[in-house]
Design a protein around this motif. Structure first.
Motif, PDB file in Angstrom:
ATOM      1  N   PHE A   1      -1.603  10.948   4.969  1.00 44.41           N
ATOM      2  CA  PHE A   1      -1.309   9.567   4.591  1.00 44.41           C
ATOM      3  C   PHE A   1      -0.552   8.859   5.718  1.00 44.41           C
ATOM      4  O   PHE A   1      -0.856   7.715   6.060  1.00 44.41           O
TER       5      PHE A   1
ATOM      6  N   LEU B   1       3.103  10.134  -3.886  1.00 46.23           N
ATOM      7  CA  LEU B   1       2.719  11.171  -2.934  1.00 46.23           C
ATOM      8  C   LEU B   1       3.950  11.800  -2.270  1.00 46.23           C
ATOM      9  O   LEU B   1       3.943  12.970  -1.916  1.00 46.23           O
TER      10      LEU B   1
ATOM     11  N   GLU C   1      -0.748  16.702   2.770  1.00 46.53           N
ATOM     12  CA  GLU C   1      -1.258  15.465   2.184  1.00 46.53           C
ATOM     13  C   GLU C   1      -0.436  14.261   2.650  1.00 46.53           C
ATOM     14  O   GLU C   1      -0.985  13.208   2.975  1.00 46.53           O
ATOM     15  N   GLN C   2       0.870  14.431   2.709  1.00 43.68           N
ATOM     16  CA  GLN C   2       1.735  13.359   3.199  1.00 43.68           C
ATOM     17  C   GLN C   2       1.447  13.069   4.668  1.00 43.68           C
ATOM     18  O   GLN C   2       1.399  11.905   5.085  1.00 43.68           O
TER      19      GLN C   2
ATOM     20  N   TYR D   1       0.842  -1.199   0.000  1.00 46.08           N
ATOM     21  CA  TYR D   1       0.000   0.000   0.000  1.00 46.08           C
ATOM     22  C   TYR D   1       0.880   1.254   0.000  1.00 46.08           C
ATOM     23  O   TYR D   1       0.623   2.205  -0.746  1.00 46.08           O
ATOM     24  N   LEU D   2       1.930   1.242   0.802  1.00 50.49           N
ATOM     25  CA  LEU D   2       2.854   2.375   0.837  1.00 50.49           C
ATOM     26  C   LEU D   2       3.541   2.552  -0.513  1.00 50.49           C
ATOM     27  O   LEU D   2       3.612   3.671  -1.028  1.00 50.49           O
TER      28      LEU D   2
ATOM     29  N   GLU E   1       2.544   1.697  -3.392  1.00 50.12           N
ATOM     30  CA  GLU E   1       1.586   2.168  -4.386  1.00 50.12           C
ATOM     31  C   GLU E   1       1.342   3.669  -4.281  1.00 50.12           C
ATOM     32  O   GLU E   1       0.868   4.293  -5.224  1.00 50.12           O
ATOM     33  N   HIS E   2       1.668   4.234  -3.135  1.00 45.35           N
ATOM     34  CA  HIS E   2       1.457   5.668  -2.903  1.00 45.35           C
ATOM     35  C   HIS E   2       2.761   6.451  -2.810  1.00 45.35           C
ATOM     36  O   HIS E   2       2.785   7.574  -2.295  1.00 45.35           O
TER      37      HIS E   2
END
Length: 116
Positions: A94, A21, A90-91, A14-15, A17-18
């Motif tokens: 997350f 960001l 935004e980070q 998941y990380l 994939e992001h």
């Protein structure tokens, strides 16, 4: 405890994939870096985990701390290029979500361990 579980592998995926960001350095929120925020929020989550489970033995608490160290090592490896840049809003959102998911992994494993 958690780093050898499938859920942790999914969380790392998941990380990754992001990661986009984290590629864009932005204006920082409060002067903290990406890794500082990961460290602070993960530490806060683990304090909550231990507080919610006062029946954990000293050995179990040490295991949790070693696991957190391993998680931080993994995060440093994955975020090597951007871990020292200022964190943007935004980070930060997350990272808050991610560390909450890490806490959930610990909650699940602790529940299993305490039932045995």
């Amino acid at each position: 405890m958690v780093t050898d579980k499938e859920g942790y592998a999914h969380l790392i995926q998941y990380l990754t994939e992001h990661l986009g960001l984290f590629e864009n350095a932005g204006t920082g929120v409060d002067g903290s870096t990406v890794m500082e925020v990961f460290e602070d929020l993960l530490a806060a989550q683990i304090i909550v985990v231990c507080g919610q489970n006062p029946e954990l033995s000293f050995a179990q608490r040490n295991t949790i701390i070693r696991e957190v160290d391993a998680i931080m090592y993994d995060l440093e490896e994955i975020l090597a290029g951007c871990g020292r840049q200022p964190v943007n809003r935004e980070q930060s959102y997350f990272i808050t979500e991610f560390t909450g998911l890490v806490k959930n992994l610990f909650d699940q494993e602790i529940e299993k361990a305490l039932r045995q």
